[in-house]
Scaffold this active site. Structure first.
Site, mmCIF file in Angstrom:
data_model
loop_
_atom_site.group_PDB
_atom_site.id
_atom_site.type_symbol
_atom_site.label_atom_id
_atom_site.label_comp_id
_atom_site.label_asym_id
_atom_site.label_seq_id
_atom_site.Cartn_x
_atom_site.Cartn_y
_atom_site.Cartn_z
ATOM 1 N N ARG A 104 16.294 -2.751 12.221
ATOM 2 C CA ARG A 104 15.195 -2.895 13.649
ATOM 3 C C ARG A 104 15.634 -3.655 14.702
ATOM 4 O O ARG A 104 16.386 -4.778 14.506
ATOM 5 C CB ARG A 104 14.105 -3.635 12.964
ATOM 6 N N ASP A 127 -2.101 0.974 2.458
ATOM 7 C CA ASP A 127 -2.829 0.043 1.948
ATOM 8 C C ASP A 127 -3.814 -0.670 2.591
ATOM 9 O O ASP A 127 -4.604 -1.593 2.219
ATOM 10 C CB ASP A 127 -1.903 -1.091 0.931
ATOM 11 N N ASP A 173 -3.813 -2.329 5.067
ATOM 12 C CA ASP A 173 -3.785 -3.930 5.953
ATOM 13 C C ASP A 173 -3.302 -3.550 7.346
ATOM 14 O O ASP A 173 -3.290 -4.704 8.269
ATOM 15 C CB ASP A 173 -2.999 -4.724 5.239
ATOM 16 N N ARG A 174 -2.738 -2.447 7.811
ATOM 17 C CA ARG A 174 -2.037 -2.375 9.243
ATOM 18 C C ARG A 174 -3.051 -1.533 10.068
ATOM 19 O O ARG A 174 -3.787 -0.832 9.457
ATOM 20 C CB ARG A 174 -1.058 -1.593 9.342
ATOM 21 N N LYS A 197 -3.051 -9.250 6.030
ATOM 22 C CA LYS A 197 -3.391 -8.626 7.239
ATOM 23 C C LYS A 197 -4.508 -7.522 7.001
ATOM 24 O O LYS A 197 -4.642 -7.122 5.949
ATOM 25 C CB LYS A 197 -2.432 -8.062 8.024
ATOM 26 N N ASP A 238 -2.692 1.926 7.388
ATOM 27 C CA ASP A 238 -1.838 2.408 6.541
ATOM 28 C C ASP A 238 -2.059 2.404 5.019
ATOM 29 O O ASP A 238 -3.309 2.466 4.752
ATOM 30 C CB ASP A 238 -0.583 1.407 6.687
ATOM 31 N N LYS A 280 3.103 -6.351 -6.024
ATOM 32 C CA LYS A 280 3.186 -7.700 -5.614
ATOM 33 C C LYS A 280 2.219 -8.366 -6.034
ATOM 34 O O LYS A 280 1.132 -8.237 -6.395
ATOM 35 C CB LYS A 280 3.388 -7.818 -4.073
ATOM 36 N N SER A 307 2.788 0.168 0.734
ATOM 37 C CA SER A 307 2.186 0.148 2.017
ATOM 38 C C SER A 307 2.415 1.397 2.711
ATOM 39 O O SER A 307 2.057 2.472 2.334
ATOM 40 C CB SER A 307 2.732 -1.122 2.611
ATOM 41 N N HIS A 308 3.059 1.062 3.760
ATOM 42 C CA HIS A 308 3.276 2.344 4.665
ATOM 43 C C HIS A 308 4.488 3.269 4.220
ATOM 44 O O HIS A 308 4.881 4.338 4.929
ATOM 45 C CB HIS A 308 3.762 1.914 6.167
#
Ligand code: VG1
Ligand code: CO
Length: 544
Positions: free
Chosen positions: A497, A280, A282-283, A377, A278, A126, A113-114
């Site tokens: 976070r 992949d 999805d963001r 997403k 991002d 995944k 991803s990111h």
């Protein structure tokens, strides 16, 4: 071509995190590492003989190598067919779309991803189930358990398959069908949104800049925004997917998508609309001319305007947000009189709610929004949703958001990330916070009084599974919140976070900068957590 049974010894660190197994590329390059995990997936999901699988990834370094290995393992494990995106490419939402459209048994998505890519970067894998969504915790735990006891894996001895020619080839007894990664997805988008209205918007001179960040969404955005919707050529920047994302960090936020941010804040030539996605795809990050939309506000706004969109004109069954996401969408749900669910972080928790028809829209503060059109997403979907709203309302991004705040109030929101902390120090902060629960209740900090504090725990309303320790929440009497969580997607040390949220009903104060409005809460967070003393960090790595 013969099937070989290769003896192997288990790795102890193949526990999937928030979104699959993510490790440094060089960890995946160890002999048998990828193969072990893939065999653990196949053993756990127990697909019937001849089942179909979807396979693709975000194109990062090691994508192609991994795809060839997985194809040979799928053939040796009895799959009948694999649909693979041309060149091994499928964005995460496109993979979800293909699994659903072609009713396959499931799919494997290769992405971190990111996280940065390249030989020294990260890789990830995944499994998504037949609903198109990330495997539930029950499945990922079964995969992890299997990975710890694995004694061998099965693989076909064969030549690599060409991934560039459309159509089918035979690998052992298994068909490998190379598909266009974009077309099924683009067709789904056309079925949801008013492309005619968006085309008219662009034709009227409305200017957009979409930053694909040299990641997977480049070809998707070019096809949909430029070719099908007529956005000016060059509207999509950094459109060419690169194995190392051009050395960048493909995370669409104000820090990492700074090239786009500079364009959108240009003194006299800023476009009307800016967006980024991002690694992949999805963001999403949404920007207006000199204006940033927080992901939590974006979710609320999409919910409030959903009936303007053809695909959602019947209204929403319900909405869901991850626990750290601001409660802005809760206010919209209340006004619409629809349910709003609060889940742990990670898209895998939304799947059951969507499958059961309980929710239509979902979102996370981490630049993720999506709906039941797929089970991931979806970055480009969010962009099209916004463009469709603008095409109907004929207002600027900023005005749409300000009107939203005026109606529902504003949830000031910010996230502080402390990346690459020593694991012990980060765990120490979390332990200290948990130990403070007993004494924190009722404590007053300036104008804030602690109402409750707990470690978020979630019972899935559909399958009743329980997920504990999903983040420490400190909730104040006026509804403001501070949340602390450890990231489950990093590959180096620990990332802590801190999520901050304060509600402001009074429109007089809505113009404030979030950092100013949240200043007191930030100080309280640092004080309660002893973060500076315990980690030695004065400043966060990233503020979103
Ligand atoms: C982060 C985000 C989370 C998101 C996850 C996967 O997880 O906080 O909201 O679902 O990344 O997104 P964590 O555990 O690091 O906080 V992606 O775009 O990596 O698939
Ligand atoms: Co992603």
């Amino acid at each position: 071509m013969s099937i070989r049974n290769i003896p192997t010894t288990p790795f102890s660190d193949q526990k999937p995190g928030t979104s699959g197994l993510r490790k440094k590329v060089r960890v995946f390059q160890q002999a048998h590492y990828l193969e072990n995990f893939v065999q653990a997936i196949f053993d756990s999901i127990a697909a019937p003989k001849g089942a179909t699988l979807v396979l693709g990834g975000d194109g990062r370094y090691y994508n192609q190598t991994a795809i060839q290995t997985i194809l040979k393992m799928a053939a040796a494990n009895g799959f009948g067919k694999v649909l693979v995106g041309r060149g091994g490419i499928l964005s995460t939402p496109a993979a979800s779309c293909v699994i659903r459209k072609h009713k396959t048994f499931g799919g494997i998505i290769l992405s971190a991803s990111h996280n940065p890519g390249g030989a020294d970067g990260d890789f990830g894998i995944k499994y998504n189930s037949s609903n198109g969504g990330p495997a539930t915790e029950t499945v990922t735990e079964a995969i992890y358990a299997k990975s710890k006891t694995l004694g061998s894996y099965r693989i076909l001895e064969a030549e690599d398959v060409s991934l560039y020619k459309f159509g089918s080839t035979l690998l052992g007894n298994m068909q490998v069908e190379v598909i266009d990664p974009v077309s099924d997805y683009a067709e789904l988008m056309e079925s949801l949104f008013d492309f005619t209205a968006i085309r008219a918007l662009f034709a009227s001179g409305f200017r957009i800049k979409f930053d694909a960040m040299h990641a997977v969404n480049g070809p998707y955005a070019q096809e949909i925004l430029e070719h099908r919707l007529g956005a000016a050529p060059g509207s999509v920047m950094n459109a060419l997917p690169l194995e190392d994302f051009g050395g960048g960090h493909p995370d669409p936020n104000l820090t990492y998508a700074h090239e786009l941010v500079e364009i959108m804040y240009d003194e006299d030539d800023a476009p009307d609309f800016g967006a980024a996605s991002d690694g992949d795809g999805d963001r999403n990050m949404i920007l207006g001319n000199h204006f940033f939309v927080t992901p939590s506000d974006s979710l609320a706004l999409l919910a409030a305007n959903a009936t303007l969109i053809p695909g959602y004109k019947q209204g929403l069954a319900g909405v869901a947000r991850s626990m750290p996401t601001s409660a802005a969408v809760d206010r919209v749900a209340q006004a619409l009189n629809i349910p709003c669910y609060e889940t742990p972080t990670g898209w895998k928790f939304f799947g059951n709610l969507m499958d059961a028809g309980k929710v239509t829209l979902c979102g996370e503060e981490s630049f993720g929004t999506g709906s039941s059109h797929v089970r991931e997403k979806d970055g480009l979907w969010a962009v099209l949703f916004w463009l469709n709203i603008i095409a109907v309302r004929k207002q600027s991004v900023e005005l749409i958001v300000r009107e939203h705040w005026a109606k529902y109030g504003r949830n000031f929101y910010s996230r502080y990330d402390y990346e690459g902390l020593p694991t012990e120090a980060a765990n120490g902060v979390m332990q200290h916070l948990r130990a403070s629960f007993a004494t924190l209740g009722g404590t007053q900090f300036g104008r804030y009084t602690v109402k409750t504090c707990d470690d978020f725990s979630y019972t899935d309303p559909v399958d009743k599974s329980i997920s504990t320790a999903q983040g420490v929440r400190i909730i104040f009497s006026d509804g403001s919140r501070i949340v602390f969580r450890l990231s489950g997607t990093g590959t180096e040390g620990a990332t802590l976070r801190v999520y901050l949220e304060a509600f402001e009903a009074d429109e007089e104060h809505h113009h404030l900068d979030a950092q100013v409005a949240l200043k007191d809460l930030i100080d309280i967070a640092l004080q309660i957590s002893e973060l500076r003393q315990r980690t030695g960090r004065e400043q966060p790595t990233v503020i979103t």
